[in-house]
Design an enzyme around this catalytic site. Sequence first.
Site, PDB file in Angstrom:
ATOM      1  N   SER A 184       0.694  -1.157   0.056  1.00 48.68           N
ATOM      2  CA  SER A 184      -0.091   0.036  -0.117  1.00 48.68           C
ATOM      3  C   SER A 184       1.014   1.243  -0.077  1.00 48.68           C
ATOM      4  O   SER A 184       1.878   1.241   0.575  1.00 48.68           O
ATOM      5  CB  SER A 184      -0.855  -0.086   1.283  1.00 48.68           C
ATOM      6  OG  SER A 184      -1.348   1.227   1.637  1.00 48.68           O
ATOM      7  N   SER A 185       0.442   2.287  -0.285  1.00 52.84           N
ATOM      8  CA  SER A 185       1.111   3.708  -0.353  1.00 52.84           C
ATOM      9  C   SER A 185       1.370   4.064   0.772  1.00 52.84           C
ATOM     10  O   SER A 185       2.189   5.033   1.102  1.00 52.84           O
ATOM     11  CB  SER A 185       0.380   4.664  -1.368  1.00 52.84           C
ATOM     12  OG  SER A 185      -0.868   4.766  -0.752  1.00 52.84           O
ATOM     13  N   CYS A 186       0.530   3.663   1.941  1.00 49.54           N
ATOM     14  CA  CYS A 186       0.716   3.970   3.328  1.00 49.54           C
ATOM     15  C   CYS A 186       1.977   3.489   3.906  1.00 49.54           C
ATOM     16  O   CYS A 186       2.494   3.728   4.949  1.00 49.54           O
ATOM     17  CB  CYS A 186      -0.317   3.770   4.032  1.00 49.54           C
ATOM     18  SG  CYS A 186      -0.361   2.021   4.614  1.00 49.54           S
ATOM     19  N   TYR A 223      -0.749  -0.980   9.845  1.00 55.85           N
ATOM     20  CA  TYR A 223      -1.086  -1.736   8.572  1.00 55.85           C
ATOM     21  C   TYR A 223       0.316  -1.284   7.746  1.00 55.85           C
ATOM     22  O   TYR A 223       0.784  -2.453   7.268  1.00 55.85           O
ATOM     23  CB  TYR A 223      -2.210  -1.102   7.918  1.00 55.85           C
ATOM     24  CG  TYR A 223      -2.641  -1.425   6.504  1.00 55.85           C
ATOM     25  CD1 TYR A 223      -3.080  -2.635   6.440  1.00 55.85           C
ATOM     26  CD2 TYR A 223      -2.318  -0.757   5.504  1.00 55.85           C
ATOM     27  CE1 TYR A 223      -3.414  -3.330   5.216  1.00 55.85           C
ATOM     28  CE2 TYR A 223      -2.271  -1.039   4.340  1.00 55.85           C
ATOM     29  CZ  TYR A 223      -3.246  -2.401   4.025  1.00 55.85           C
ATOM     30  OH  TYR A 223      -3.518  -2.972   2.874  1.00 55.85           O
ATOM     31  N   LYS A 279       2.818  -4.261   6.179  1.00 54.54           N
ATOM     32  CA  LYS A 279       3.182  -4.150   4.686  1.00 54.54           C
ATOM     33  C   LYS A 279       4.828  -4.110   4.244  1.00 54.54           C
ATOM     34  O   LYS A 279       5.116  -4.665   3.536  1.00 54.54           O
ATOM     35  CB  LYS A 279       2.198  -3.069   3.768  1.00 54.54           C
ATOM     36  CG  LYS A 279       0.777  -3.478   3.900  1.00 54.54           C
ATOM     37  CD  LYS A 279       0.558  -4.691   3.027  1.00 54.54           C
ATOM     38  CE  LYS A 279      -0.865  -5.152   3.050  1.00 54.54           C
ATOM     39  NZ  LYS A 279      -1.055  -6.348   2.091  1.00 54.54           N
ATOM     40  N   HIS A 328     -13.133   2.827   2.698  1.00 56.40           N
ATOM     41  CA  HIS A 328     -12.305   3.869   2.430  1.00 56.40           C
ATOM     42  C   HIS A 328     -12.914   4.913   1.961  1.00 56.40           C
ATOM     43  O   HIS A 328     -14.415   4.689   1.693  1.00 56.40           O
ATOM     44  CB  HIS A 328     -11.302   3.446   1.489  1.00 56.40           C
ATOM     45  CG  HIS A 328     -10.319   2.491   1.708  1.00 56.40           C
ATOM     46  ND1 HIS A 328     -10.280   1.040   1.780  1.00 56.40           N
ATOM     47  CD2 HIS A 328      -9.068   2.516   2.380  1.00 56.40           C
ATOM     48  CE1 HIS A 328      -9.075   0.729   2.193  1.00 56.40           C
ATOM     49  NE2 HIS A 328      -8.358   1.566   2.599  1.00 56.40           N
TER      50      HIS A 328
HETATM   51  O1  GFB Z   1      -9.485   6.580   2.277  1.00 52.58           O
HETATM   52  P1  GFB Z   1      -9.400   6.835   3.902  1.00 52.58           P
HETATM   53  O2  GFB Z   1     -10.098   6.271   4.732  1.00 52.58           O
HETATM   54  O3  GFB Z   1      -7.976   6.579   3.887  1.00 52.58           O
HETATM   55  O4  GFB Z   1      -9.560   8.421   3.811  1.00 52.58           O
HETATM   56  P2  GFB Z   1      -6.525   7.225   3.878  1.00 52.58           P
HETATM   57  C1  GFB Z   1      -9.018   9.255   2.875  1.00 52.58           C
HETATM   58  C2  GFB Z   1      -9.193  10.712   3.430  1.00 52.58           C
HETATM   59  O5  GFB Z   1     -10.775  10.704   3.191  1.00 52.58           O
HETATM   60  C3  GFB Z   1      -9.061  11.051   4.784  1.00 52.58           C
HETATM   61  C4  GFB Z   1     -11.662  11.493   4.272  1.00 52.58           C
HETATM   62  O6  GFB Z   1      -8.357  12.392   4.978  1.00 52.58           O
HETATM   63  C5  GFB Z   1     -10.449  11.078   5.360  1.00 52.58           C
HETATM   64  O7  GFB Z   1     -10.485  11.840   6.700  1.00 52.58           O
HETATM   65  N1  GFB Z   1     -12.883  11.229   4.052  1.00 52.58           N
HETATM   66  C6  GFB Z   1     -13.735  12.068   4.067  1.00 52.58           C
HETATM   67  C7  GFB Z   1     -13.388   9.999   4.594  1.00 52.58           C
HETATM   68  N2  GFB Z   1     -14.942  11.554   4.311  1.00 52.58           N
HETATM   69  C8  GFB Z   1     -14.635   9.947   4.459  1.00 52.58           C
HETATM   70  C9  GFB Z   1     -15.445   9.062   4.741  1.00 52.58           C
HETATM   71  O8  GFB Z   1     -17.063   8.963   5.027  1.00 52.58           O
HETATM   72  N3  GFB Z   1     -14.943   7.947   5.112  1.00 52.58           N
HETATM   73  C10 GFB Z   1     -13.565   7.792   5.055  1.00 52.58           C
HETATM   74  N4  GFB Z   1     -13.047   6.509   5.149  1.00 52.58           N
HETATM   75  N5  GFB Z   1     -12.797   8.695   4.658  1.00 52.58           N
HETATM   76  C11 GFB Z   1      -5.986   4.466   4.013  1.00 52.58           C
HETATM   77  C12 GFB Z   1      -5.120   3.563   5.196  1.00 52.58           C
HETATM   78  O9  GFB Z   1      -5.564   5.779   4.526  1.00 52.58           O
HETATM   79  O10 GFB Z   1      -5.244   4.465   2.890  1.00 52.58           O
HETATM   80  C13 GFB Z   1      -4.920   2.189   4.809  1.00 52.58           C
HETATM   81  O11 GFB Z   1      -5.838   3.827   6.449  1.00 52.58           O
HETATM   82  C14 GFB Z   1      -4.426   2.108   3.262  1.00 52.58           C
HETATM   83  O12 GFB Z   1      -4.188   1.639   5.837  1.00 52.58           O
HETATM   84  C15 GFB Z   1      -5.241   3.050   2.250  1.00 52.58           C
HETATM   85  O13 GFB Z   1      -3.216   2.354   3.186  1.00 52.58           O
HETATM   86  C16 GFB Z   1      -4.764   3.143   1.091  1.00 52.58           C
HETATM   87  O14 GFB Z   1      -6.106   7.403   2.500  1.00 52.58           O
HETATM   88  O15 GFB Z   1      -6.495   8.247   4.775  1.00 52.58           O
END
Ligand code: GFB
Length: 315
Positions: A110-112, A139, A143, A182
């Site tokens: 993952s990119s994280c 996570y 990875k 996500h």
């Molecule tokens: O996709 P996401 O959950 O993961 O959130 P990350 C991306 C951005 O979208 C964050 C915002 O800034 C969230 O605060 N966001 C806005 C939301 N509304 C929402 C919502 O309703 N739901 C969610 N989930 N986010 C993940 C990692 O990070 O990236 C994983 O936690 C993995 O481990 C993945 O690596 C690729 O991009 O922040």
Amino acid sequence: MLYPLAGKRVWVAGHRGLVGSAVVRRLQYEDCEILTAPRQHVDLRQPAQVSQWMRDARPQAVVVAAARVGGIHANDTRPAEFLYDNLMIEANIIEAARQSRVEKLIFLGSSCIYPRLAPQPIPESALLTGPLEPTNEWYAIAKIAGIKLCQAYRKQYDCDYISAMPTNLYGPGDNFDVMQGHVIPALMSKIHRAKESAAETVDVWGSGRVLREFLYVDDAADGIVHILKHYSGAEHVNLGTGDEITIRDLAELMTQVIGFKGRLTFDTSKPDGTPRKVMDVERLRAMGWQAGTSLQTGLEQTYRWYVNHHLAEQR
Ligand code: GFB
């Protein structure tokens, strides 16, 4: 081509997930035999079950798409599961692959894995150069261990095991749960429900100002198969588009795709996560691959799947 798939037995570990199911769809265009392990018989966190499956199924190539995954909230609140399950899954599969003399294995990360404040776009060489983003460090550590396992097995046992690091993925088969998913599937659920109930607002987590890169999952599967066939090296390969968008612009684009006429509100009590995360995809481009689906088209296709399959199955 370094590793032609024609005539090979290819195990897709995690075939029911977002990425694994797309890899299965993509492999149908290769002249290979696709193997999948039934979940009720093989718990990938159990070493004995994984090595038994590998001995019985005798794959020649393996795609490690199995993982415990989730969005920012799931990562932040279930650190033990994200660390333990992912460590066990990848270690069990990689060791069983060595025992069964698997010819080629691709591990997906993952990119994280990159530092929170990595240079942008992020080159592969940024790995382990700084502190991780706290919301998903568990996570990320798992990875990173997967990448290192592939490198260690290459160094000590001469195994042709490689790693690809996809950026944030989305598409048919995603987890549309509003708390665990996500951003794209969670917002899709929220915006769709708001449209159906004629609500005036939709709540977007965080400031909306952070930047993310998104790759449509069928493009990701195509890229994974390309890397599997064309790459054989110790260093991992970034898999992305090289494009980025703010969460606000993403949410606005989604309201257009879904046809929601209300307003977006931003809940800054929720975490933003990494401020910016866009991959440097030069290495992959040099291998002759790039993504073909625009974000708009990918969102339209995902929304169609969400309505016609996900919601239809729940009725
Ligand atoms: O996709 P996401 O959950 O993961 O959130 P990350 C991306 C951005 O979208 C964050 C915002 O800034 C969230 O605060 N966001 C806005 C939301 N509304 C929402 C919502 O309703 N739901 C969610 N989930 N986010 C993940 C990692 O990070 O990236 C994983 O936690 C993995 O481990 C993945 O690596 C690729 O991009 O922040």
